[in-house]
Write a protein that holds these residues in place. Structure first.
Motif, short mmCIF file in Angstrom:
data_model
loop_
_atom_site.label_atom_id
_atom_site.label_comp_id
_atom_site.label_asym_id
_atom_site.label_seq_id
_atom_site.Cartn_x
_atom_site.Cartn_y
_atom_site.Cartn_z
N PHE A 177 25.26 28.60 -16.50
CA PHE A 177 25.93 29.73 -15.87
C PHE A 177 24.98 30.90 -15.68
O PHE A 177 24.02 31.08 -16.45
N ASN A 178 25.26 31.70 -14.66
CA ASN A 178 24.53 32.95 -14.43
C ASN A 178 25.02 34.01 -15.40
O ASN A 178 26.00 33.83 -16.12
N GLY A 181 28.64 34.90 -15.18
CA GLY A 181 29.61 33.88 -15.50
C GLY A 181 29.85 32.85 -14.42
O GLY A 181 30.65 31.93 -14.62
N THR A 182 29.19 32.96 -13.29
CA THR A 182 29.35 31.97 -12.23
C THR A 182 28.47 30.76 -12.50
O THR A 182 27.41 30.86 -13.13
N LEU A 183 28.91 29.60 -12.05
CA LEU A 183 28.20 28.35 -12.27
C LEU A 183 26.95 28.29 -11.41
O LEU A 183 27.01 28.46 -10.18
N SER A 184 25.80 28.06 -12.04
CA SER A 184 24.53 27.99 -11.29
C SER A 184 24.02 26.56 -11.16
O SER A 184 23.36 26.24 -10.16
N GLU A 185 24.31 25.70 -12.14
CA GLU A 185 23.78 24.33 -12.10
C GLU A 185 24.66 23.43 -12.94
O GLU A 185 25.22 23.85 -13.95
N ARG A 186 24.78 22.18 -12.51
CA ARG A 186 25.53 21.19 -13.28
C ARG A 186 24.80 19.86 -13.22
O ARG A 186 24.42 19.40 -12.14
N VAL A 187 24.61 19.26 -14.40
CA VAL A 187 23.98 17.95 -14.51
C VAL A 187 25.05 16.96 -14.90
O VAL A 187 25.70 17.12 -15.94
N ASP A 188 25.26 15.93 -14.07
CA ASP A 188 26.27 14.91 -14.33
C ASP A 188 25.58 13.58 -14.65
O ASP A 188 24.61 13.20 -13.98
N GLY A 189 26.08 12.88 -15.68
CA GLY A 189 25.55 11.57 -16.03
C GLY A 189 26.63 10.71 -16.65
O GLY A 189 27.49 11.21 -17.40
N GLN A 190 26.62 9.45 -16.32
CA GLN A 190 27.61 8.54 -16.91
C GLN A 190 27.29 8.22 -18.36
O GLN A 190 28.19 7.93 -19.13
N GLN A 191 26.00 8.30 -18.72
CA GLN A 191 25.62 7.91 -20.08
C GLN A 191 24.41 8.71 -20.52
O GLN A 191 23.45 8.87 -19.76
#
Length: 355
Positions: A177-178, A181-191
């Motif tokens: 988050f910045n 409070g705003t979302l700056s980056e998201r990392v998604d992974g199944q495992q």
């Protein structure tokens, strides 16, 4: 006389510890033998690995009771044979008479502090692993699904499910988050797997958000350093028992940092590593004024009163600690309050006993 008292109390203490250890191990075996047989536990390892690993923790737990009874028995014998009366008649004050009791109490307290802080946690790792395999009710896990942990002030880790045995997290999101409070980056992974002190994604999607626009990048593989460790993602009620004091301190700090809820039990377990050994000194301060006078009924009455006080001491801990589990009381206060109350009682008994 100090040497005479010390030797007699320690001799009775060692004997009572051995008796109590055998009693509790036998009681535990009779309670869980069906579970061992139903789950095909290797009985040779149960006898020669599991139960020997139990001994340090049992000694830590029964030490105050054994020491209290040893002091009551020894002091009662001295009082019944008029040895204490003879000493006081010759001018020995009660304050001087308490010296060997204080020395024994301090020595056993320090010894149990090291047993409970370093020796028992190492052997408890074996006990907990066997409990998890063969006594499921004693290895209960908490928070293994839908887990949210704060990694640092600007990022949060979300895990759909964590497999404790393989240290593998499934359906993982790392959100950054910045300052506003705003979302700056998201990392998604199944495992995500814990390997070589790093979290390893076999396949991850990195999404970056800037002024309403989203960019997407696929990375395979991806290694990342997080401040969230496997122990933070799946906890058992008794995890703190298998941690030495330095490790437990780091574990408690990690719980606070990651924003985990329901930490009262872990906090009390940590503080008890410091507070519980002091019970060995407190019971010695109670034993002398309790047993230094001859009583009608002899030692049977004294031992009965001692067992009643010991039961009250244990009941006070068991009644107050749940308030710390739910954090209605501060965990630190819940851990030390029973000992503080009985310490005050010991001081009052010492000051009001006829010199």
């Amino acid at each position: 006389m100090d040497r005479h008292i010390t030797v007699r109390i320690l001799r009775a203490y060692v004997f009572l510890v051995l008796v109590l250890v055998i009693f509790f191990m036998l009681l535990h075996y009779l309670e869980y033998i069906d579970d061992f047989l139903d789950r095909n536990a290797p009985m040779r390892k149960i006898y020669f690995v599991y139960y020997p690993s139990f001994i340090p923790d049992i000694i830590r737990q029964v030490s105050p009771l054994a020491l209290f009874l040893a002091a009551i028995f020894t002091t009662g014998r001295l009082a019944q044979s008029l040895q204490i009366v003879a000493l006081q008649t010759s001018g020995v004050a009660l304050q001087r008479f308490i010296a060997p009791y204080c020395l024994i109490g301090v020595f056993i307290s320090v010894l149990m502090f090291f047993v409970g802080g370093w020796i028992a946690p190492n052997t408890n790792q074996t006990v907990l692993s066997y409990d998890e395999l063969y006594i499921n009710s004693r290895g209960q896990q908490l928070y293994t699904s839908e887990i949210h942990r704060r990694n640092d002030p600007t990022s949060v880790v979300t895990v759909g499910y964590f497999d404790r045995r393989t240290n593998t997290a499934h359906r993982v999101q790392l959100q950054r988050f910045n300052a506003d409070g705003t979302l700056s980056e998201r990392v998604d992974g199944q495992q995500m797997v814990w390997q070589d002190s790093l979290w390893h994604f076999s396949y991850a999607v990195i999404r970056k958000f800037d002024a309403g626009h989203e960019s997407r990048q696929i990375v395979a593989p991806l290694d990342t350093v997080l401040l969230v460790f496997p122990r933070d993602l799946a906890r058992r009620e008794r995890d703190i028992e298998s941690m030495t004091i330095p490790v437990a301190a780091g574990y408690v700090d990690a719980l606070r940092r990651s924003g985990v809820g329901d930490t009262g039990r872990a906090m009390i377990g940590y503080y008890s590593k410091y507070a519980y050994p002091t019970a060995n000194l407190i019971v010695m301060l109670i034993a002398l004024p309790l047993a230094c006078r001859r009583r009608r009924g002899g030692q049977a009455v004294q031992i009965g009163i001692a067992l009643l006080i010991a039961f009250g001491y244990l009941a006070a801990q068991k009644l107050i600690e749940p308030f710390g589990y739910t954090e209605e009381l501060a965990p630190l206060l819940a851990a030390i309050l029973p000992h503080a109350l009985f310490m005050c009682g010991a001081v009052i008994a010492l000051t009001t006993t006829r010199k």
